[in-house]
Design a protein around this motif. Sequence first.
Motif, PDB file in Angstrom:
ATOM      1  N   TYR A 159       8.100   5.759  -2.766  1.00 11.64           N
ATOM      2  CA  TYR A 159       9.024   4.760  -2.715  1.00 11.64           C
ATOM      3  C   TYR A 159      10.389   5.276  -3.449  1.00 11.64           C
ATOM      4  N   PHE A 160      10.420   6.792  -4.042  1.00 11.81           N
ATOM      5  CA  PHE A 160      11.405   6.882  -4.426  1.00 11.81           C
ATOM      6  C   PHE A 160      11.950   9.251  -4.312  1.00 11.81           C
ATOM      7  N   ALA A 161      12.188   9.007  -5.095  1.00 16.54           N
ATOM      8  CA  ALA A 161      12.163  10.713  -4.736  1.00 16.54           C
ATOM      9  C   ALA A 161      12.053  11.900  -4.792  1.00 16.54           C
ATOM     10  N   HIS A 162      11.331  11.637  -6.238  1.00 18.89           N
ATOM     11  CA  HIS A 162      10.151  11.413  -7.030  1.00 18.89           C
ATOM     12  C   HIS A 162       8.957  12.137  -6.626  1.00 18.89           C
ATOM     13  N   GLU A 163       8.158  11.027  -5.938  1.00 21.34           N
ATOM     14  CA  GLU A 163       7.182  10.209  -5.180  1.00 21.34           C
ATOM     15  C   GLU A 163       6.887  11.604  -3.812  1.00 21.34           C
ATOM     16  N   SER A 164       5.531  12.277  -4.212  1.00 24.15           N
ATOM     17  CA  SER A 164       4.937  12.469  -2.720  1.00 24.15           C
ATOM     18  C   SER A 164       4.158  11.508  -1.756  1.00 24.15           C
ATOM     19  N   PRO A 165       3.360  11.492  -0.893  1.00 26.75           N
ATOM     20  CA  PRO A 165       2.400  10.878  -0.240  1.00 26.75           C
ATOM     21  C   PRO A 165       0.941  10.786  -0.819  1.00 26.75           C
ATOM     22  N   LEU A 166       0.426   9.819  -1.274  1.00 29.75           N
ATOM     23  CA  LEU A 166      -1.286   9.843  -0.878  1.00 29.75           C
ATOM     24  C   LEU A 166      -1.339  10.756  -0.381  1.00 29.75           C
ATOM     25  N   GLU A 167      -2.530  11.757  -1.271  1.00 28.25           N
ATOM     26  CA  GLU A 167      -3.716  12.431  -0.773  1.00 28.25           C
ATOM     27  C   GLU A 167      -5.101  12.023  -0.400  1.00 28.25           C
ATOM     28  N   LEU A 168      -5.744  11.628   0.548  1.00 23.87           N
ATOM     29  CA  LEU A 168      -6.414  11.485   1.093  1.00 23.87           C
ATOM     30  C   LEU A 168      -7.851  12.527   0.852  1.00 23.87           C
ATOM     31  N   ALA A 169      -7.059  13.688   0.396  1.00 20.35           N
ATOM     32  CA  ALA A 169      -8.740  14.224   0.716  1.00 20.35           C
ATOM     33  C   ALA A 169      -9.743  13.926   0.093  1.00 20.35           C
ATOM     34  N   PRO A 170      -9.311  13.946  -1.304  1.00 15.52           N
ATOM     35  CA  PRO A 170     -10.463  13.522  -3.046  1.00 15.52           C
ATOM     36  C   PRO A 170     -10.970  12.067  -2.635  1.00 15.52           C
ATOM     37  N   ILE A 171     -10.098  10.313  -1.935  1.00 19.26           N
ATOM     38  CA  ILE A 171     -10.614   9.792  -1.207  1.00 19.26           C
ATOM     39  C   ILE A 171     -11.799   9.414  -0.310  1.00 19.26           C
ATOM     40  N   ALA A 172     -11.299  10.429   1.009  1.00 17.67           N
ATOM     41  CA  ALA A 172     -12.298  10.601   1.919  1.00 17.67           C
ATOM     42  C   ALA A 172     -13.890  11.394   0.842  1.00 17.67           C
ATOM     43  N   THR A 173     -13.787  12.553  -0.082  1.00 16.88           N
ATOM     44  CA  THR A 173     -15.121  12.643  -0.162  1.00 16.88           C
ATOM     45  C   THR A 173     -15.694  12.129  -1.001  1.00 16.88           C
ATOM     46  N   ALA A 174     -15.235  10.941  -1.846  1.00 18.11           N
ATOM     47  CA  ALA A 174     -16.007  10.016  -2.767  1.00 18.11           C
ATOM     48  C   ALA A 174     -16.566   9.014  -2.266  1.00 18.11           C
ATOM     49  N   LEU A 175     -15.722   8.880  -0.556  1.00 10.72           N
ATOM     50  CA  LEU A 175     -16.060   7.520  -0.077  1.00 10.72           C
ATOM     51  C   LEU A 175     -17.137   8.118   0.533  1.00 10.72           C
ATOM     52  N   THR A 176     -17.739   9.647   0.963  1.00 15.26           N
ATOM     53  CA  THR A 176     -18.815  10.153   1.851  1.00 15.26           C
ATOM     54  C   THR A 176     -19.677   9.526   0.856  1.00 15.26           C
ATOM     55  N   GLU A 177     -19.579  10.374  -0.279  1.00 13.78           N
ATOM     56  CA  GLU A 177     -20.539  10.152  -1.107  1.00 13.78           C
ATOM     57  C   GLU A 177     -21.001   8.697  -1.163  1.00 13.78           C
ATOM     58  N   ILE A 178     -20.200   8.214  -1.428  1.00 14.04           N
ATOM     59  CA  ILE A 178     -20.875   6.310  -1.803  1.00 14.04           C
ATOM     60  C   ILE A 178     -21.294   6.325  -0.764  1.00 14.04           C
ATOM     61  N   ALA A 179     -21.381   6.125   0.574  1.00 10.25           N
ATOM     62  CA  ALA A 179     -21.605   5.589   1.600  1.00 10.25           C
ATOM     63  C   ALA A 179     -22.933   5.993   1.796  1.00 10.25           C
ATOM     64  N   GLN A 180     -23.665   8.024   1.354  1.00 16.78           N
ATOM     65  CA  GLN A 180     -24.204   8.197   1.891  1.00 16.78           C
ATOM     66  C   GLN A 180     -25.571   7.314   0.218  1.00 16.78           C
ATOM     67  N   ASP A 181     -25.295   7.172  -1.285  1.00 13.70           N
ATOM     68  CA  ASP A 181     -25.665   6.551  -1.568  1.00 13.70           C
ATOM     69  C   ASP A 181     -26.685   5.579  -1.561  1.00 13.70           C
ATOM     70  N   ALA A 182     -25.321   4.440  -1.109  1.00 11.82           N
ATOM     71  CA  ALA A 182     -25.462   3.713  -0.930  1.00 11.82           C
ATOM     72  C   ALA A 182     -26.278   2.982   0.293  1.00 11.82           C
ATOM     73  N   ALA A 183     -26.388   3.995   0.989  1.00  8.43           N
ATOM     74  CA  ALA A 183     -27.576   3.626   2.157  1.00  8.43           C
ATOM     75  C   ALA A 183     -28.678   3.927   1.902  1.00  8.43           C
ATOM     76  N   GLN A 184     -29.361   4.585   0.424  1.00 11.78           N
ATOM     77  CA  GLN A 184     -30.456   3.862   0.218  1.00 11.78           C
ATOM     78  C   GLN A 184     -30.483   3.357  -0.902  1.00 11.78           C
ATOM     79  N   ARG A 185     -29.385   3.105  -1.247  1.00  7.19           N
ATOM     80  CA  ARG A 185     -30.110   2.222  -2.760  1.00  7.19           C
ATOM     81  C   ARG A 185     -29.396   0.674  -2.583  1.00  7.19           C
ATOM     82  N   MET A 186     -28.782   0.434  -1.893  1.00 10.84           N
ATOM     83  CA  MET A 186     -28.610  -1.234  -1.443  1.00 10.84           C
ATOM     84  C   MET A 186     -28.056  -1.007  -0.158  1.00 10.84           C
TER      85      MET A 186
END
Length: 329
Positions: free
Chosen positions: A149-176
């Motif tokens: 919203y403001f001048a000092h802010e930058s757009p959200l970095e999606l890469a770490p979120i993609a990494t986390a979600l990939t790990e979670i999805a792979q694990d959940a496929a086995q455990r949930m």
Amino acid sequence: MTLISFAGPGKRDSELEQAVAAGVLINAESINELTRLAAIAQKLGRTARVALRINPAFELKGAGMRMGGGSRPFGLDEEIVPDLLDGWGRFGSHLAFEGLHIFAGSQNLNGESIAAAQRASYQLALRLAEHAPTPIKTLNLGGGFGIPYFAHESPLELAPIATALTEIAQDAAQRMPQAALHLELGRYLVGEAGIYVTRIVDKKVSRGHTYLVTDGGLNHHLAASGNFGQVIRRNYPVAIVHAGEIKNTDKKVGYGDTAQSQRNGNTTNTETASVVGPLCTPLDLLADKVDLPITEPGDLFVIFQSGAYGASASPQGFLSHPTVSEVLF
Ligand SMILES: Cc1ncc(COP(=O)(O)O)c(C=O)c1O
């Protein structure tokens, strides 16, 4: 996969009845709500689809609004949930447990901290799943994806979120294996797609400071006035449109507190002004001491990043001014 769910504290009986009748997933926020829901489902002769909204012990770091961790009106504290699930039978046969909803916070621009919250939410879900009466079918990992919203802010970095979600999805496929994973995005989808436009109706100077007075204010756009969760009031990105002629469409114009603006490429034709709405309160301030092209009554004042938490999050009845029109292009 899309999921229609109904979350939020303070659900009325009539709303719960409609949700049960429509067969949507209800994210229960309290034991009292579960008890009311069980009675409603029994009365209707239906089965209510239920997920438990959990108030986790951890907080979402860097969130503009924290909605989990500590004491909250949202969800069930994670500590009480194992016992609640162990004794699920007390709610009778009209509540079908489907899963968990963990929404830790909102307006976060730090991808690493969203990823950390998603990992922690998944671990919490695994622990709670051991107590569940049936396998988890729905795991809602929340959202919190912010927009700048403001001048000092930058757009959200999606890469770490993609990494986390990939790990979670792979694990959940086995455990949930029966669980569908969901995210719940709000402003990230629509916030940058909307602008608010209001007309300058007056211009005045008070003891050396210029005010541009608009016909819509915090009654249409509470968030831009800073009265919707901002700790320090800052200016949204703004622009001026001259009646019939675009003076400046550069999104950076007026962005932040000290931005420079130009009119037809000439930086000398600017003035510093505060843009205020029509309400009789000093809170009705849409832009504070912002550098704008020379502006006159009849010109339009534009606020960017207004596609979320505008009309629907503003006190439109305040002083009975006309409500804002919403136009889709
Ligand atoms: C439960 C829940 N889901 C989703 C949202 C949307 O948040 P945002 O627009 O910040 O993505 C909110 C906002 O407070 C919320 O409380």
